[in-house]
Design an enzyme around this catalytic site. Structure first.
Site, PDB file in Angstrom:
ATOM      1  N   THR A   1      81.825  32.372  12.250  1.00 34.37           N
ATOM      2  CA  THR A   1      82.293  33.531  11.813  1.00 34.37           C
ATOM      3  C   THR A   1      82.547  33.850  10.144  1.00 34.37           C
ATOM      4  O   THR A   1      82.434  32.426  10.231  1.00 34.37           O
ATOM      5  CB  THR A   1      84.167  33.373  12.726  1.00 34.37           C
ATOM      6  OG1 THR A   1      84.886  34.442  12.359  1.00 34.37           O
ATOM      7  CG2 THR A   1      84.515  32.956  12.305  1.00 34.37           C
ATOM      8  N   ASP A   2      82.566  34.744  10.012  1.00 39.08           N
ATOM      9  CA  ASP A   2      82.300  35.150   8.211  1.00 39.08           C
ATOM     10  C   ASP A   2      83.884  34.641   7.786  1.00 39.08           C
ATOM     11  O   ASP A   2      84.658  34.620   7.195  1.00 39.08           O
ATOM     12  CB  ASP A   2      82.594  36.774   7.960  1.00 39.08           C
ATOM     13  CG  ASP A   2      83.527  38.061   8.927  1.00 39.08           C
ATOM     14  OD1 ASP A   2      84.068  37.192  10.124  1.00 39.08           O
ATOM     15  OD2 ASP A   2      83.347  39.072   8.553  1.00 39.08           O
ATOM     16  N   GLU A   3      85.291  34.932   9.079  1.00 34.80           N
ATOM     17  CA  GLU A   3      86.365  34.378   8.766  1.00 34.80           C
ATOM     18  C   GLU A   3      86.319  32.874   7.959  1.00 34.80           C
ATOM     19  O   GLU A   3      87.212  32.835   7.197  1.00 34.80           O
ATOM     20  CB  GLU A   3      87.441  34.405  10.057  1.00 34.80           C
ATOM     21  CG  GLU A   3      87.376  35.930   9.970  1.00 34.80           C
ATOM     22  CD  GLU A   3      88.197  36.246  11.164  1.00 34.80           C
ATOM     23  OE1 GLU A   3      89.051  35.355  10.993  1.00 34.80           O
ATOM     24  OE2 GLU A   3      87.873  36.773  12.665  1.00 34.80           O
TER      25      GLU A   3
ATOM     26  N   TYR B   1      92.878  29.719  13.104  1.00 34.34           N
ATOM     27  CA  TYR B   1      92.013  30.865  13.901  1.00 34.34           C
ATOM     28  C   TYR B   1      90.292  29.715  12.778  1.00 34.34           C
ATOM     29  O   TYR B   1      89.744  29.483  12.866  1.00 34.34           O
ATOM     30  CB  TYR B   1      92.067  31.988  14.160  1.00 34.34           C
ATOM     31  CG  TYR B   1      90.097  32.070  14.710  1.00 34.34           C
ATOM     32  CD1 TYR B   1      89.134  31.045  15.946  1.00 34.34           C
ATOM     33  CD2 TYR B   1      89.691  32.815  14.326  1.00 34.34           C
ATOM     34  CE1 TYR B   1      88.409  32.152  15.697  1.00 34.34           C
ATOM     35  CE2 TYR B   1      88.443  33.502  13.954  1.00 34.34           C
ATOM     36  CZ  TYR B   1      87.355  33.231  14.916  1.00 34.34           C
ATOM     37  OH  TYR B   1      85.747  33.280  15.279  1.00 34.34           O
TER      38      TYR B   1
ATOM     39  N   LYS C   1      87.824  27.065  13.033  1.00 36.80           N
ATOM     40  CA  LYS C   1      86.257  27.198  13.388  1.00 36.80           C
ATOM     41  C   LYS C   1      85.327  26.093  11.891  1.00 36.80           C
ATOM     42  O   LYS C   1      84.081  26.311  12.147  1.00 36.80           O
ATOM     43  CB  LYS C   1      85.932  28.897  12.883  1.00 36.80           C
ATOM     44  CG  LYS C   1      86.177  29.339  14.469  1.00 36.80           C
ATOM     45  CD  LYS C   1      85.437  29.298  15.892  1.00 36.80           C
ATOM     46  CE  LYS C   1      84.362  29.391  15.509  1.00 36.80           C
ATOM     47  NZ  LYS C   1      83.111  29.911  16.750  1.00 36.80           N
TER      48      LYS C   1
ATOM     49  N   PRO D   1     100.936  37.564   9.505  1.00 43.32           N
ATOM     50  CA  PRO D   1     100.966  36.563   8.252  1.00 43.32           C
ATOM     51  C   PRO D   1      99.373  36.491   7.707  1.00 43.32           C
ATOM     52  O   PRO D   1      98.832  35.879   8.591  1.00 43.32           O
ATOM     53  CB  PRO D   1     101.477  35.778   9.037  1.00 43.32           C
ATOM     54  CG  PRO D   1     102.286  35.805  10.059  1.00 43.32           C
ATOM     55  CD  PRO D   1     101.462  37.076  10.275  1.00 43.32           C
ATOM     56  N   GLY D   2      99.680  36.415   6.693  1.00 46.27           N
ATOM     57  CA  GLY D   2      97.964  35.257   6.140  1.00 46.27           C
ATOM     58  C   GLY D   2      97.164  36.219   6.303  1.00 46.27           C
ATOM     59  O   GLY D   2      95.855  35.975   6.409  1.00 46.27           O
TER      60      GLY D   2
HETATM   61  P1  NAD Z   1      85.738  35.184  23.358  1.00 54.84           P
HETATM   62  O1  NAD Z   1      87.472  34.835  22.905  1.00 54.84           O
HETATM   63  O2  NAD Z   1      86.094  36.519  24.287  1.00 54.84           O
HETATM   64  O3  NAD Z   1      85.595  34.224  24.383  1.00 54.84           O
HETATM   65  C1  NAD Z   1      85.839  32.595  24.810  1.00 54.84           C
HETATM   66  C2  NAD Z   1      85.688  32.118  26.106  1.00 54.84           C
HETATM   67  O4  NAD Z   1      85.397  30.921  25.556  1.00 54.84           O
HETATM   68  C3  NAD Z   1      86.314  32.274  26.962  1.00 54.84           C
HETATM   69  O5  NAD Z   1      84.986  32.223  28.021  1.00 54.84           O
HETATM   70  C4  NAD Z   1      87.263  30.828  27.389  1.00 54.84           C
HETATM   71  O6  NAD Z   1      87.340  30.947  29.009  1.00 54.84           O
HETATM   72  C5  NAD Z   1      85.959  30.067  26.358  1.00 54.84           C
HETATM   73  N1  NAD Z   1      86.623  29.102  26.167  1.00 54.84           N
HETATM   74  C6  NAD Z   1      87.594  28.536  26.333  1.00 54.84           C
HETATM   75  N2  NAD Z   1      88.247  27.934  25.595  1.00 54.84           N
HETATM   76  C7  NAD Z   1      87.281  26.887  26.413  1.00 54.84           C
HETATM   77  C8  NAD Z   1      86.716  25.260  26.167  1.00 54.84           C
HETATM   78  N3  NAD Z   1      87.777  24.394  25.899  1.00 54.84           N
HETATM   79  N4  NAD Z   1      85.637  25.026  26.966  1.00 54.84           N
HETATM   80  C9  NAD Z   1      85.037  25.750  27.867  1.00 54.84           C
HETATM   81  N5  NAD Z   1      85.239  26.964  27.573  1.00 54.84           N
HETATM   82  C10 NAD Z   1      86.228  27.428  26.507  1.00 54.84           C
HETATM   83  O7  NAD Z   1      85.037  34.623  22.540  1.00 54.84           O
HETATM   84  P2  NAD Z   1      84.373  35.734  21.545  1.00 54.84           P
HETATM   85  O8  NAD Z   1      85.129  36.981  20.931  1.00 54.84           O
HETATM   86  O9  NAD Z   1      83.444  35.933  22.862  1.00 54.84           O
HETATM   87  O10 NAD Z   1      83.690  34.550  20.688  1.00 54.84           O
HETATM   88  C11 NAD Z   1      82.671  33.760  20.970  1.00 54.84           C
HETATM   89  C12 NAD Z   1      82.375  33.006  19.484  1.00 54.84           C
HETATM   90  O11 NAD Z   1      82.354  33.967  18.026  1.00 54.84           O
HETATM   91  C13 NAD Z   1      83.913  32.389  19.770  1.00 54.84           C
HETATM   92  O12 NAD Z   1      82.944  31.056  18.879  1.00 54.84           O
HETATM   93  C14 NAD Z   1      84.056  33.341  18.179  1.00 54.84           C
HETATM   94  O13 NAD Z   1      84.539  31.907  17.035  1.00 54.84           O
HETATM   95  C15 NAD Z   1      82.611  33.482  17.762  1.00 54.84           C
HETATM   96  N6  NAD Z   1      82.664  35.549  16.460  1.00 54.84           N
HETATM   97  C16 NAD Z   1      83.301  35.740  17.475  1.00 54.84           C
HETATM   98  C17 NAD Z   1      83.037  37.576  17.268  1.00 54.84           C
HETATM   99  C18 NAD Z   1      84.171  38.636  17.522  1.00 54.84           C
HETATM  100  O14 NAD Z   1      84.638  39.483  17.003  1.00 54.84           O
HETATM  101  N7  NAD Z   1      85.255  38.185  18.977  1.00 54.84           N
HETATM  102  C19 NAD Z   1      83.070  37.681  15.632  1.00 54.84           C
HETATM  103  C20 NAD Z   1      82.456  36.073  15.146  1.00 54.84           C
HETATM  104  C21 NAD Z   1      82.533  34.991  15.682  1.00 54.84           C
HETATM  105  P1  TYD Z   2      90.932  41.240  15.397  1.00 56.95           P
HETATM  106  O1  TYD Z   2      90.424  42.413  16.358  1.00 56.95           O
HETATM  107  O2  TYD Z   2      92.098  40.698  16.157  1.00 56.95           O
HETATM  108  O3  TYD Z   2      89.643  40.453  15.315  1.00 56.95           O
HETATM  109  P2  TYD Z   2      90.133  39.067  12.711  1.00 56.95           P
HETATM  110  O4  TYD Z   2      91.595  39.489  13.148  1.00 56.95           O
HETATM  111  O5  TYD Z   2      89.483  38.312  13.493  1.00 56.95           O
HETATM  112  O6  TYD Z   2      88.583  40.241  12.431  1.00 56.95           O
HETATM  113  O7  TYD Z   2      91.628  42.175  14.081  1.00 56.95           O
HETATM  114  C1  TYD Z   2      91.146  43.096  13.545  1.00 56.95           C
HETATM  115  C2  TYD Z   2      91.541  44.067  12.370  1.00 56.95           C
HETATM  116  O8  TYD Z   2      92.770  44.651  12.943  1.00 56.95           O
HETATM  117  C3  TYD Z   2      92.723  42.644  11.781  1.00 56.95           C
HETATM  118  O9  TYD Z   2      92.608  43.713  10.060  1.00 56.95           O
HETATM  119  C4  TYD Z   2      93.537  43.373  12.459  1.00 56.95           C
HETATM  120  C5  TYD Z   2      93.624  44.464  12.768  1.00 56.95           C
HETATM  121  N1  TYD Z   2      94.817  44.661  13.684  1.00 56.95           N
HETATM  122  C6  TYD Z   2      95.650  45.750  13.440  1.00 56.95           C
HETATM  123  O10 TYD Z   2      95.371  46.394  12.777  1.00 56.95           O
HETATM  124  N2  TYD Z   2      96.191  45.829  14.711  1.00 56.95           N
HETATM  125  C7  TYD Z   2      95.993  45.244  15.350  1.00 56.95           C
HETATM  126  O11 TYD Z   2      96.948  45.947  17.121  1.00 56.95           O
HETATM  127  C8  TYD Z   2      94.849  44.537  16.065  1.00 56.95           C
HETATM  128  C9  TYD Z   2      94.985  43.413  17.436  1.00 56.95           C
HETATM  129  C10 TYD Z   2      94.674  43.911  15.037  1.00 56.95           C
END
Ligand code: NAD
Ligand code: TYD
Length: 339
Positions: A126-128, A152, A156, A276-277
Site C-alpha cells: 500500500t501507499d500508506e 496498519y 505493511k 488519531p494520526g
Molecule cells: P480485505 O480486508 O477486504 O481482505 C483481506 C482478506 O484476507 C480477507 O478475505 C481475510 O479473510 C483474509 N485474511 C486475513 N487474515 C488472514 C490470514 N491470517 N490468513 C489468511 N487469510 C487472511 O482487504 P483488501 O482491501 O482486499 O486488501 C487486500 C490487500 O491489498 C491487503 O494486503 C491490503 O494491505 C492491500 N491494499 C489494499 C488497499 C485498499 O484500498 N483496500 C490499497 C492498497 C493495498
Molecule cells: P479508509 O477507507 O478507512 O481508507 P484509508 O484510511 O486506508 O485511507 O478511509 C479513507 C479516508 O476516509 C481516510 O482519510 C479516512 C476517511 N474516513 C472518514 O472520513 N469517515 C469514515 O467513516 C471512514 C471509514 C473513513
C-alpha cells in the site's frame, strides 16, 4: 504461462475476489485461494466458481506453517493479498495486524523458498507505508523512505521489508506492488466509499472525519488487479512498483460525488472526531509501472463511481447479509463446519 498454478492468499476479501475473477476470466491458470475467512472474508463472493476445476478454496491462515508448506509444494507462483487491512481497527488493536501482516508474510516467504517455487512471489502492499505528504510535496516514489503512521501501515511496511530481505538474502523472486486507495464491487462496508453509499441508501448520516480535507488517490479495483497481474507476468524480481489512479481527491469531494450520484442532500454529512494520526495526503508516482509493466489505470473516477454505486444498489442482499452477520453462516452451510 498457461495452466500455471497460482497460490492466491486473501482471495475472499475485496481485492482478492476481484483479482481471482480477473484471473479466471482472462487466463488458464489454476488458482488455490487460501483465506482464513476473518470478518473481512466472504466465501459467497466467489460462490459461482466453486465447481470450476481450475479453482480451489482452502480455509486457513497464512501463518499456519504446516498448511502453507503443503500448499507451496503445489504452487508455482504466489500473490499475497491476505492481511488485516483497516486502519481504524489497527488503532483499536494492533496485534492481529502483526500476526497476519508480519508473521504471516514471513511464513509465506520461508515456505516459498523451502519448496523451491519458481515464482514470482507478488506481495500486495500500500501507499500508506510511505507516510503522509504535505500539499506541495511531490508524489511518492518507490525509493522514498518508509514513514508509516498507523499500526496498519507499520505492519505493511514491516512485511515489505521482510520481502526485501528475502530477495536480498535468499534471492526469493519477490515483487512488491504498492497501491493507493481502491474502490469498487465487493468492498467491505467499513471503508469510506461503501460505508457512505450504504448509509446514503439507508438515509443515515455520513460520518466524515476531521475537516474532510484529507486527500487520497483513488483507483478502481479492476485497474489495480490488472496492475497486479502485470507484475506477476512481467515484473522484475526484486522490484517495487507503485500503482495508483492519478486521481487525488479530498474525502469531502468523494462523499459529495456519492451524494450527487444518489440524488441525496449534502446535509447528510456529519463531521465527527478525527482519526488519531490521520495521514493528510497520499499521491503516487506510477511512472515505473507504466514504463516497465506497460500498465495504466484506465477507469476515470466518475465512471468507476457510477459502476460502484450501481453495484451496491443491485447487490443489496450482499451488504445486508454483512450488516446482519448472516454472511458468516455461508461456510457452515456449505462445508458443515463452524468457522
Ligand atoms: P480485505 O480486508 O477486504 O481482505 C483481506 C482478506 O484476507 C480477507 O478475505 C481475510 O479473510 C483474509 N485474511 C486475513 N487474515 C488472514 C490470514 N491470517 N490468513 C489468511 N487469510 C487472511 O482487504 P483488501 O482491501 O482486499 O486488501 C487486500 C490487500 O491489498 C491487503 O494486503 C491490503 O494491505 C492491500 N491494499 C489494499 C488497499 C485498499 O484500498 N483496500 C490499497 C492498497 C493495498
Ligand atoms: P479508509 O477507507 O478507512 O481508507 P484509508 O484510511 O486506508 O485511507 O478511509 C479513507 C479516508 O476516509 C481516510 O482519510 C479516512 C476517511 N474516513 C472518514 O472520513 N469517515 C469514515 O467513516 C471512514 C471509514 C473513513
Amino acid at each position: 504461462m498457461n495452466n500455471k498454478k497460482i497460490l492466491v492468499t486473501g482471495g475472499c476479501g475485496f481485492i482478492g475476489t476481484n483479482f481471482i475473477r480477473l484471473l479466471m476470466k482472462e487466463r488458464d491458470y489454476h488458482v488455490t485461494n487460501l483465506d482464513a475467512l476473518t470478518y473481512a472474508g466472504n466465501l459467497e463472493n466467489l460462490a459461482d466458481l466453486e465447481k470450476n476445476p481450475r479453482y480451489r478454496f482452502v480455509k486457513g491462515r497464512i501463518e499456519d506453517e504446516g498448511l502453507v508448506e503443503s500448499l507451496m509444494k503445489e504452487a508455482e507462483a504466489v500473490v499475497n493479498f491476505a492481511a488485516e487491512s483497516h486502519v481504524d481497527r489497527s488503532i483499536k488493536s494492533a496485534r492481529p495486524f502483526i500476526t497476519t501482516n508480519v508473521m504471516g508474510t514471513q511464513v509465506l516467504l520461508d515456505c516459498f523458498r523451502k519448496a523451491g517455487c519458481h515464482g514470482p512471489f507478488v506481495h500486495v502492499s500500500t501507499d500508506e507505508v510511505y507516510g503522509s505528504l504535505q500539499k506541495e510535496d511531490p508524489p511518492f516514489r518507490e525509493n522514498n523512505h518508509l514513514r508509516p503512521n498507523s499500526p496498519y501501515s507499520a505492519s505493511k511496511a514491516s512485511s515489505d521489508l521482510l520481502c526485501r530481505a528475502a530477495w536480498k538474502t535468499f534471492q526469493v523472486p519477490v515483487i512488491i506492488t504498492r497501491c493507493s486507495n481502491n474502490y469498487g464491487p465487493y468492498q467491505f462496508p467499513e471503508k469510506l466509499i461503501p460505508l457512505m453509499i450504504i448509509n446514503c441508501l439507508q438515509g443515515r448520516k455520513l460520518p466524515v472525519y476531521g475537516d474532510g480535507l484529507n486527500i487520497r488517490d483513488w483507483i478502481f479495483v479492476k485497474d489495480h488487479c490488472k496492475g497486479v497481474l502485470c507484475a506477476l507476468e512481467k515484473g522484475r524480481p526484486g522490484a517495487i512498483y507503485n500503482l495508483g489512479g492519478n486521481c487525488e481527491l479530498t474525502n469531502l469531494q468523494v462523499v459529495e460525488t456519492i451524494l450527487r450520484l444518489l440524488g441525496k442532500p449534502k446535509d447528510l454529512i456529519e463531521f465527527v472526531n478525527d482519526r488519531p494520526g490521520h495521514d493528510r495526503r497520499y499521491a503516487m508516482d506510477i511512472r515505473l509501472a507504466q514504463r516497465e509493466l506497460d500498465w495504466n489505470p484506465e477507469t476515470d473516477f466518475e465512471t468507476g463511481m457510477e459502476k460502484t454505486v450501481k453495484w451496491y444498489m443491485d447487490n443489496q442482499s450482499w451488504w445486508e447479509n454483512i450488516l446482519s452477520g448472516q454472511y458468516r453462516s455461508y461456510y457452515k452451510d456449505h462445508y458443515g463446519r463452524d468457522l
